[in-house]
Design a protein around this motif. Structure first.
Motif, PDB file in Angstrom:
ATOM      1  N   LEU A  11       0.827  -1.207   0.000  1.00  0.00           N
ATOM      2  CA  LEU A  11       0.000   0.000   0.000  1.00  0.00           C
ATOM      3  C   LEU A  11       0.863   1.261   0.000  1.00  0.00           C
ATOM      4  CD1 LEU A  11      -2.908   1.084   0.164  1.00  0.00           C
ATOM      5  CD2 LEU A  11      -2.665   1.035   2.643  1.00  0.00           C
ATOM      6  N   ILE A  12       1.905   1.274   0.813  1.00  0.00           N
ATOM      7  CA  ILE A  12       2.814   2.427   0.860  1.00  0.00           C
ATOM      8  C   ILE A  12       3.511   2.606  -0.486  1.00  0.00           C
ATOM      9  CG2 ILE A  12       4.967   3.288   1.882  1.00  0.00           C
ATOM     10  CD1 ILE A  12       3.982   2.015   4.534  1.00  0.00           C
ATOM     11  N   VAL A  13       3.980   1.508  -1.072  1.00  0.00           N
ATOM     12  CA  VAL A  13       4.656   1.586  -2.370  1.00  0.00           C
ATOM     13  C   VAL A  13       3.694   2.097  -3.444  1.00  0.00           C
ATOM     14  CG1 VAL A  13       5.685   0.194  -4.213  1.00  0.00           C
ATOM     15  CG2 VAL A  13       6.413  -0.119  -1.853  1.00  0.00           C
ATOM     16  N   ALA A  14       2.453   1.647  -3.422  1.00  0.00           N
ATOM     17  CA  ALA A  14       1.474   2.097  -4.415  1.00  0.00           C
ATOM     18  C   ALA A  14       1.207   3.594  -4.293  1.00  0.00           C
ATOM     19  CB  ALA A  14       0.172   1.304  -4.256  1.00  0.00           C
ATOM     20  N   VAL A  15       1.043   4.081  -3.069  1.00  0.00           N
ATOM     21  CA  VAL A  15       0.801   5.515  -2.866  1.00  0.00           C
ATOM     22  C   VAL A  15       2.018   6.320  -3.308  1.00  0.00           C
ATOM     23  CG1 VAL A  15       0.443   7.287  -1.093  1.00  0.00           C
ATOM     24  CG2 VAL A  15      -0.920   5.194  -1.055  1.00  0.00           C
ATOM     25  N   GLN A  16       3.204   5.836  -2.987  1.00  0.00           N
ATOM     26  CA  GLN A  16       4.413   6.540  -3.404  1.00  0.00           C
ATOM     27  C   GLN A  16       4.547   6.554  -4.927  1.00  0.00           C
ATOM     28  OE1 GLN A  16       7.460   4.489  -1.203  1.00  0.00           O
ATOM     29  NE2 GLN A  16       7.368   5.954   0.490  1.00  0.00           N
ATOM     30  N   TRP A  17       4.237   5.431  -5.557  1.00  0.00           N
ATOM     31  CA  TRP A  17       4.334   5.352  -7.014  1.00  0.00           C
ATOM     32  C   TRP A  17       3.381   6.338  -7.684  1.00  0.00           C
ATOM     33  CZ3 TRP A  17       0.832   3.791 -10.823  1.00  0.00           C
ATOM     34  CH2 TRP A  17       1.391   3.652 -12.103  1.00  0.00           C
ATOM     35  N   ALA A  19       2.158   9.089  -6.363  1.00  0.00           N
ATOM     36  CA  ALA A  19       2.608  10.458  -6.091  1.00  0.00           C
ATOM     37  C   ALA A  19       3.810  10.836  -6.955  1.00  0.00           C
ATOM     38  CB  ALA A  19       2.959  10.603  -4.616  1.00  0.00           C
ATOM     39  N   ILE A  20       4.713   9.908  -7.162  1.00  0.00           N
ATOM     40  CA  ILE A  20       5.891  10.196  -7.989  1.00  0.00           C
ATOM     41  C   ILE A  20       5.492  10.322  -9.456  1.00  0.00           C
ATOM     42  CG2 ILE A  20       8.057   9.222  -8.850  1.00  0.00           C
ATOM     43  CD1 ILE A  20       8.442   8.039  -6.019  1.00  0.00           C
ATOM     44  N   THR A  21       4.607   9.452  -9.906  1.00  0.00           N
ATOM     45  CA  THR A  21       4.218   9.438 -11.312  1.00  0.00           C
ATOM     46  C   THR A  21       3.347  10.629 -11.687  1.00  0.00           C
ATOM     47  OG1 THR A  21       4.313   7.025 -11.296  1.00  0.00           O
ATOM     48  CG2 THR A  21       3.133   8.048 -13.117  1.00  0.00           C
ATOM     49  N   TYR A  22       2.351  10.944 -10.848  1.00  0.00           N
ATOM     50  CA  TYR A  22       1.366  11.956 -11.214  1.00  0.00           C
ATOM     51  C   TYR A  22       1.492  13.258 -10.430  1.00  0.00           C
ATOM     52  CZ  TYR A  22      -0.729   7.954 -13.503  1.00  0.00           C
ATOM     53  OH  TYR A  22      -0.944   6.859 -14.288  1.00  0.00           O
ATOM     54  N   GLY A  23       2.293  13.269  -9.392  1.00  0.00           N
ATOM     55  CA  GLY A  23       2.436  14.477  -8.583  1.00  0.00           C
ATOM     56  C   GLY A  23       3.247  15.545  -9.294  1.00  0.00           C
ATOM     57  N   ARG A  24       2.911  16.791  -9.022  1.00  0.00           N
ATOM     58  CA  ARG A  24       3.610  17.889  -9.690  1.00  0.00           C
ATOM     59  C   ARG A  24       4.433  18.730  -8.719  1.00  0.00           C
ATOM     60  NH1 ARG A  24       1.996  17.945 -14.891  1.00  0.00           N
ATOM     61  NH2 ARG A  24      -0.103  17.228 -15.319  1.00  0.00           N
ATOM     62  N   GLY A  25       4.197  18.572  -7.425  1.00  0.00           N
ATOM     63  CA  GLY A  25       4.901  19.416  -6.476  1.00  0.00           C
ATOM     64  C   GLY A  25       5.957  18.660  -5.687  1.00  0.00           C
ATOM     65  N   ILE A  26       7.011  19.363  -5.358  1.00  0.00           N
ATOM     66  CA  ILE A  26       8.093  18.755  -4.577  1.00  0.00           C
ATOM     67  C   ILE A  26       7.640  18.516  -3.138  1.00  0.00           C
ATOM     68  CG2 ILE A  26       9.166  20.948  -3.934  1.00  0.00           C
ATOM     69  CD1 ILE A  26      11.107  17.807  -4.841  1.00  0.00           C
ATOM     70  N   LEU A  28       4.650  17.505  -2.062  1.00  0.00           N
ATOM     71  CA  LEU A  28       3.929  16.233  -2.012  1.00  0.00           C
ATOM     72  C   LEU A  28       4.907  15.065  -2.057  1.00  0.00           C
ATOM     73  CD1 LEU A  28       1.288  14.583  -2.154  1.00  0.00           C
ATOM     74  CD2 LEU A  28       1.457  14.769  -4.647  1.00  0.00           C
ATOM     75  N   LEU A  29       5.903  15.177  -2.898  1.00  0.00           N
ATOM     76  CA  LEU A  29       6.905  14.125  -3.008  1.00  0.00           C
ATOM     77  C   LEU A  29       7.648  13.933  -1.687  1.00  0.00           C
ATOM     78  CD1 LEU A  29       8.294  12.125  -4.932  1.00  0.00           C
ATOM     79  CD2 LEU A  29       9.922  13.924  -5.463  1.00  0.00           C
ATOM     80  N   LEU A  30       8.033  15.031  -1.063  1.00  0.00           N
ATOM     81  CA  LEU A  30       8.743  14.927   0.217  1.00  0.00           C
ATOM     82  C   LEU A  30       7.868  14.318   1.310  1.00  0.00           C
ATOM     83  CD1 LEU A  30      10.686  18.317   0.268  1.00  0.00           C
ATOM     84  CD2 LEU A  30      11.597  16.027  -0.141  1.00  0.00           C
ATOM     85  N   VAL A  31       6.593  14.683   1.339  1.00  0.00           N
ATOM     86  CA  VAL A  31       5.690  14.131   2.345  1.00  0.00           C
ATOM     87  C   VAL A  31       5.474  12.638   2.113  1.00  0.00           C
ATOM     88  CG1 VAL A  31       3.299  14.161   3.172  1.00  0.00           C
ATOM     89  CG2 VAL A  31       4.534  16.296   2.870  1.00  0.00           C
ATOM     90  N   VAL A  32       5.215  12.268   0.857  1.00  0.00           N
ATOM     91  CA  VAL A  32       4.914  10.868   0.542  1.00  0.00           C
ATOM     92  C   VAL A  32       6.117   9.969   0.781  1.00  0.00           C
ATOM     93  CG1 VAL A  32       4.332   9.327  -1.373  1.00  0.00           C
ATOM     94  CG2 VAL A  32       3.045  11.400  -1.031  1.00  0.00           C
ATOM     95  N   LEU A  33       7.301  10.459   0.547  1.00  0.00           N
ATOM     96  CA  LEU A  33       8.498   9.657   0.793  1.00  0.00           C
ATOM     97  C   LEU A  33       9.012   9.808   2.221  1.00  0.00           C
ATOM     98  CD1 LEU A  33      10.475  10.249  -2.519  1.00  0.00           C
ATOM     99  CD2 LEU A  33       9.078   8.275  -1.890  1.00  0.00           C
ATOM    100  N   GLY A  34       8.799  10.959   2.827  1.00  0.00           N
ATOM    101  CA  GLY A  34       9.364  11.227   4.149  1.00  0.00           C
ATOM    102  C   GLY A  34       8.608  10.604   5.298  1.00  0.00           C
TER     103      GLY A  34
END
Length: 63
Positions: A11-17, A19-26, A28-34
């Protein structure tokens, strides 16, 4: 237990994927990975930390 761990990891990997694939902001990326990294580091730190006894022994006490 192992099934729950694997499901949550997937589930975590899917949400991260997503966010990385469709996310546009840095941000969101930091939150999803951090956030998962913080939970993982907390769990690993607790598992590897040896608890220490804070109270000194008294003379004549039981051993």
């Amino acid at each position: 237990m192992a099934g729950r761990v694997l499901f949550n990891a997937a589930l975590i990997v899917a949400v991260q994927w997503v966010a990385i694939t469709y996310g546009r902001g840095i941000g969101l990326l930091l939150v999803v990975l951090g956030v998962p990294a913080l939970f993982a580091s907390y769990t690993i730190t607790r598992a590897l930390t040896v608890p220490m006894e804070d109270t000194p022994r008294r003379r004549g006490g039981r051993r």
